[in-house]
Each structure stands twice: as C-alpha cells, then as structure tokens.
Design an enzyme around this catalytic site. Sequence first.
Site, PDB file in Angstrom:
ATOM      1  N   ARG A 238       0.847  -0.950  -0.011  1.00  0.00           N
ATOM      2  CA  ARG A 238      -0.108   0.115   0.016  1.00  0.00           C
ATOM      3  C   ARG A 238       0.853   1.141   0.147  1.00  0.00           C
ATOM      4  O   ARG A 238       1.800   1.236   0.679  1.00  0.00           O
ATOM      5  CB  ARG A 238      -0.895   0.224   1.264  1.00  0.00           C
ATOM      6  CG  ARG A 238      -2.127  -0.818   1.230  1.00  0.00           C
ATOM      7  CD  ARG A 238      -3.107  -0.207   0.323  1.00  0.00           C
ATOM      8  NE  ARG A 238      -4.320  -1.026   0.397  1.00  0.00           N
ATOM      9  CZ  ARG A 238      -4.559  -2.114  -0.507  1.00  0.00           C
ATOM     10  NH1 ARG A 238      -3.662  -2.444  -1.512  1.00  0.00           N
ATOM     11  NH2 ARG A 238      -5.812  -2.661  -0.486  1.00  0.00           N
ATOM     12  N   GLU A 267      -2.251   7.877  -4.197  1.00  0.00           N
ATOM     13  CA  GLU A 267      -2.784   7.455  -5.414  1.00  0.00           C
ATOM     14  C   GLU A 267      -4.497   7.632  -5.925  1.00  0.00           C
ATOM     15  O   GLU A 267      -5.116   7.631  -5.069  1.00  0.00           O
ATOM     16  CB  GLU A 267      -2.479   5.876  -5.499  1.00  0.00           C
ATOM     17  CG  GLU A 267      -3.093   5.075  -4.839  1.00  0.00           C
ATOM     18  CD  GLU A 267      -2.696   3.625  -4.780  1.00  0.00           C
ATOM     19  OE1 GLU A 267      -1.764   3.450  -4.862  1.00  0.00           O
ATOM     20  OE2 GLU A 267      -3.578   2.683  -5.177  1.00  0.00           O
ATOM     21  N   HIS A 285      -0.925   0.364  -9.613  1.00  0.00           N
ATOM     22  CA  HIS A 285      -1.799  -0.658  -8.819  1.00  0.00           C
ATOM     23  C   HIS A 285      -2.346  -1.704  -9.255  1.00  0.00           C
ATOM     24  O   HIS A 285      -3.738  -1.959  -9.436  1.00  0.00           O
ATOM     25  CB  HIS A 285      -2.436   0.135  -7.852  1.00  0.00           C
ATOM     26  CG  HIS A 285      -3.005  -0.526  -6.495  1.00  0.00           C
ATOM     27  ND1 HIS A 285      -3.574   0.301  -5.442  1.00  0.00           N
ATOM     28  CD2 HIS A 285      -3.294  -1.708  -6.331  1.00  0.00           C
ATOM     29  CE1 HIS A 285      -3.726  -0.596  -4.535  1.00  0.00           C
ATOM     30  NE2 HIS A 285      -3.478  -1.867  -4.813  1.00  0.00           N
TER      31      HIS A 285
HETATM   32  C1  GLV Z   1      -5.391  -4.871  -3.701  1.00  0.00           C
HETATM   33  O1  GLV Z   1      -4.100  -3.736  -3.617  1.00  0.00           O
HETATM   34  C2  GLV Z   1      -5.616  -5.234  -2.637  1.00  0.00           C
HETATM   35  O2  GLV Z   1      -5.587  -5.256  -1.622  1.00  0.00           O
HETATM   36  O3  GLV Z   1      -6.219  -6.533  -3.206  1.00  0.00           O
END
Ligand code: GLV
Length: 331
Positions: A238, A267, A285
């Site tokens: 994250r 983001e 991401h």
């Molecule tokens: C993606 O970042 C998730 O947490 O699944």
Amino acid sequence: MKPSVLVTRAIFPDVIEHLARHFDVDDNQQDAVLDADALKARLAGKAGVLTNAADRVDAGLIAALPGLRAVCNMAVGYNNLDIPALTAAGIVATNTPDVLTETTADFGWALLMATARRVTESEHYLRDGRWQRWSYDMLVGMDVYGSTLGILGMGRIGQALARRAAGFGMTVLYHNRSRLPESTEQALNARYVSKDELLQQSDHVVLVLPYGPQSHHVIGAAELNQMKPTATLINLARGGIVDDAALAQALKTRRIFAAGLDVFEGEPDVHPGLLTVPNVVLTPHIASASEKTRRAMAMLAADNLIAALDAGPDAGHPQSVINPAVMGHRR
Ligand code: GLV
C-alpha cells in the site's frame, strides 16, 4: 422484497447479474468515481455494499447509514474500512484473500526483475532511439539469481514470493509481526531477522505488509539509509508504507539502486519526484490484475455479500470475514 445493495464501481457484468438474482442492485457500470458525499447518498437505504479499495468507509459514513449490514471489499487490503466502527455497529466486513495470492506474487516478481534489470528504462532507451551500439556497461543492473531477498510482511503473499525465490537460488530473509512456525520457515527456506538486519543484508527488499497507523512510513529516510547502495526496494502493499518523498530523494541521489512501485501515497497521484528519476519502475496498482484473478475477486466479494446478508437459501457463511466478532451481534 429483495434487499438493496450498491456496487460502487464497474465490475464484470455477469457478477452484477449474479448479484441481481439476490438483490436490487444499484450498479455503477459507467464507473464514475464516487466521492464521500456521492457514496453516502448512493448508500442511503442500502443493506450492503460491494466496495473497491479506494472507497473510504469511515465512522462518519457508518453513523449516517443505520440500515447498512454488510461491506464487502473487493481487495485483500482493507485499510479503507474502519473495522472497529463497522464492528461496533454490527456490520459484517469481508475482503478477498487467497484468490489473489499467486497472481500478486507473480507480479511482485515481474516488478523485482524489471527493477533489478532495468527493463522499463531499457525500453525507453531503445524507443527513444538512443541505442547506437553495444557497450560493456550499457544498462547494467543487479543480479536476482543467487542474491538475498528480504520480505517485510510474511503473510500469504510474502510466503508465495519466498516459494518463487527457491527457483532463483536466493537466500530468503523475512521480518513479520509474528515469527512463522519453524516447519514453515524450513519449507520456505526463510530466516527470521530483525527489520534492521533485513534492510542491511538484503539485495532486494519487498514490502507486502498491511497498511495501518503502525506501518505508516515504515520505510523512510532512516530505513533507506540502512539499505545497501546496490539494493532495490519493491512496494506491492500500500502507498503510505513508504515515505515517497524520502524514496524519491534516495533514488535521485542513488542512495539505493532502484525501486519498483505498484502503490503510492495519495494514488492515483504520484509524488512528482518519482516521475523524474529513471531508476524506478512505476505501475498503477495492478498486482492482482489478471483476468482470472480479478474475476475470482469480484465473485468472492459478491458471494460474501450474498452470504453476509443471508440472501437466499444457498447463501451460506461469508468466506472471508474480517471482523468475525460481529457475527454474534449482527444488525
Ligand atoms: C489490492 O491492492 C488488494 O488489496 O487486493
């Protein structure tokens, strides 16, 4: 009358159809991003919601929605949900673990390889027409095979990364809130070390720990200073775990060799300092973004919603409840 639910963002149409067999579905297939006010307005009168990792479900929102009974996140991470507030309100919260583990670990490897071996930088070099001749030191990178991998956060994805490291003949170090059982360490050929040792000894540091107040800026200037100047840093977890300003500075001054980042503080905005240095691989991401895995995540989130709201005879028990304590006193 069927309960009403909201699906906050566009997802696979057949998942909407699946939900529509159980609920009145308010979908968002045009994929407008709902800000806090829009989310609150769309959730009025809804019993459940299928959220995305970018939707914030905080105490204020929860207090405004007395009819809400289930929040099903289509992500394994759930730092966007205020779990204590959901639990206090008797609202079931679920996430989508397991189905994305291997795909995310594959992507971690893609990012690590691309970062260590300067793949995106090389492609830009070629596309820009700068490749005129061979030279011994053109775009040289760092080895992955036989190097030391440091995994910070040894949950499901960390362990899947460690399994892959065996094929690369790597020494695997890890640090985690709690140490793994010895038999798991042996199976993974992974050694538990302190965070400091991990930073100092690893050639490639991969971050796969959950985000929360205790992991905010776990990697900042001081930690980057502990790393080898030849090391890479990969963030699959994250934004906010890394201090992006400090990282941009460390990359600019070559305090570390390179970074590979799939997640960012704030983001989809990206720290401008990261956009101007060549020694970072940036992806938006997408670590879990394979067709099969995204479908499995959406279906798991939908099934969790059906089960959490007891919607139909085949509803079952939600498969991945984040706050199991709530099950005894559900709304
Ligand atoms: C993606 O970042 C998730 O947490 O699944």
